[in-house]
Design a protein around this motif. Structure first.
Motif, PDB file in Angstrom:
ATOM      1  N   CYS A  27      29.047  62.079  76.044  1.00  0.00           N
ATOM      2  CA  CYS A  27      30.270  63.165  74.685  1.00  0.00           C
ATOM      3  C   CYS A  27      31.214  62.817  75.279  1.00  0.00           C
ATOM      4  O   CYS A  27      31.937  63.308  74.501  1.00  0.00           O
ATOM      5  CB  CYS A  27      29.721  64.573  74.754  1.00  0.00           C
ATOM      6  SG  CYS A  27      27.756  64.433  73.564  1.00  0.00           S
ATOM      7  N   CYS A  66      28.631  65.736  69.019  1.00  0.00           N
ATOM      8  CA  CYS A  66      27.858  65.355  70.130  1.00  0.00           C
ATOM      9  C   CYS A  66      27.133  66.558  70.466  1.00  0.00           C
ATOM     10  O   CYS A  66      26.497  66.034  71.388  1.00  0.00           O
ATOM     11  CB  CYS A  66      29.109  64.515  71.033  1.00  0.00           C
ATOM     12  SG  CYS A  66      28.400  63.657  71.991  1.00  0.00           S
ATOM     13  N   THR A  68      24.314  68.493  71.479  1.00  0.00           N
ATOM     14  CA  THR A  68      23.200  69.030  70.776  1.00  0.00           C
ATOM     15  C   THR A  68      22.296  69.603  71.346  1.00  0.00           C
ATOM     16  O   THR A  68      21.253  70.565  71.085  1.00  0.00           O
ATOM     17  CB  THR A  68      22.671  68.012  70.239  1.00  0.00           C
ATOM     18  OG1 THR A  68      22.136  66.939  71.694  1.00  0.00           O
ATOM     19  CG2 THR A  68      22.915  66.743  69.582  1.00  0.00           C
ATOM     20  N   ASP A  69      22.349  70.150  73.056  1.00  0.00           N
ATOM     21  CA  ASP A  69      21.560  70.743  73.718  1.00  0.00           C
ATOM     22  C   ASP A  69      21.839  71.668  74.568  1.00  0.00           C
ATOM     23  O   ASP A  69      23.043  71.479  75.175  1.00  0.00           O
ATOM     24  CB  ASP A  69      20.689  69.651  74.532  1.00  0.00           C
ATOM     25  CG  ASP A  69      19.916  68.583  74.146  1.00  0.00           C
ATOM     26  OD1 ASP A  69      19.143  69.435  72.672  1.00  0.00           O
ATOM     27  OD2 ASP A  69      20.189  67.342  74.865  1.00  0.00           O
ATOM     28  N   LEU A  93      27.863  74.787  69.566  1.00  0.00           N
ATOM     29  CA  LEU A  93      27.169  74.384  69.080  1.00  0.00           C
ATOM     30  C   LEU A  93      26.444  74.922  68.150  1.00  0.00           C
ATOM     31  O   LEU A  93      26.188  74.114  66.700  1.00  0.00           O
ATOM     32  CB  LEU A  93      25.515  74.746  70.399  1.00  0.00           C
ATOM     33  CG  LEU A  93      24.871  73.707  71.348  1.00  0.00           C
ATOM     34  CD1 LEU A  93      23.947  74.032  71.954  1.00  0.00           C
ATOM     35  CD2 LEU A  93      25.307  72.251  70.611  1.00  0.00           C
TER      36      LEU A  93
END
Length: 98
Positions: A27, A66, A68-69, A93
């Motif tokens: 990212c 970018c 996501t987790d 997020l």
């Protein structure tokens, strides 16, 4: 966002790009061209408050395009977080944190 000012001082204090475990190397690399372009536009205007989005200082610029987790959150360790009395985490997020 919760009133975090988009300025150079806060950007320099921000630890998103340096320490965030959720902000992967991929990212960071992906964000370099767009972040550089946006920051240069802001630098030429004299401030960064008019920049809509960069991949960093998510508490001011909004969630990541970018990340996501959830891999850990360092927001509570950040001076920007503390100085602005923020209470949420994972601003990367979720808009406004969660």
């Amino acid at each position: 966002m919760e009133g975090v000012e988009k300025n150079k001082e806060n950007l320099m204090k921000c630890i998103c790009m340096k320490k965030c475990p959720s902000y992967s190397f991929a990212c960071k690399v992906k964000s370099i061209p767009s972040n550089t372009a946006e920051l240069l536009k802001g630098a030429f205007k004299g401030n960064i408050s008019e920049i809509d989005h960069i991949e960093g200082m998510f508490c001011a610029f909004g969630k990541s395009n970018c990340i996501t987790d959830e891999k850990g959150c360092v927001c509570p360790e950040c001076e920007v977080y503390k100085e602005n009395n923020l209470t949420e985490t994972y601003y990367c997020l979720v808009e406004g944190g969660k």
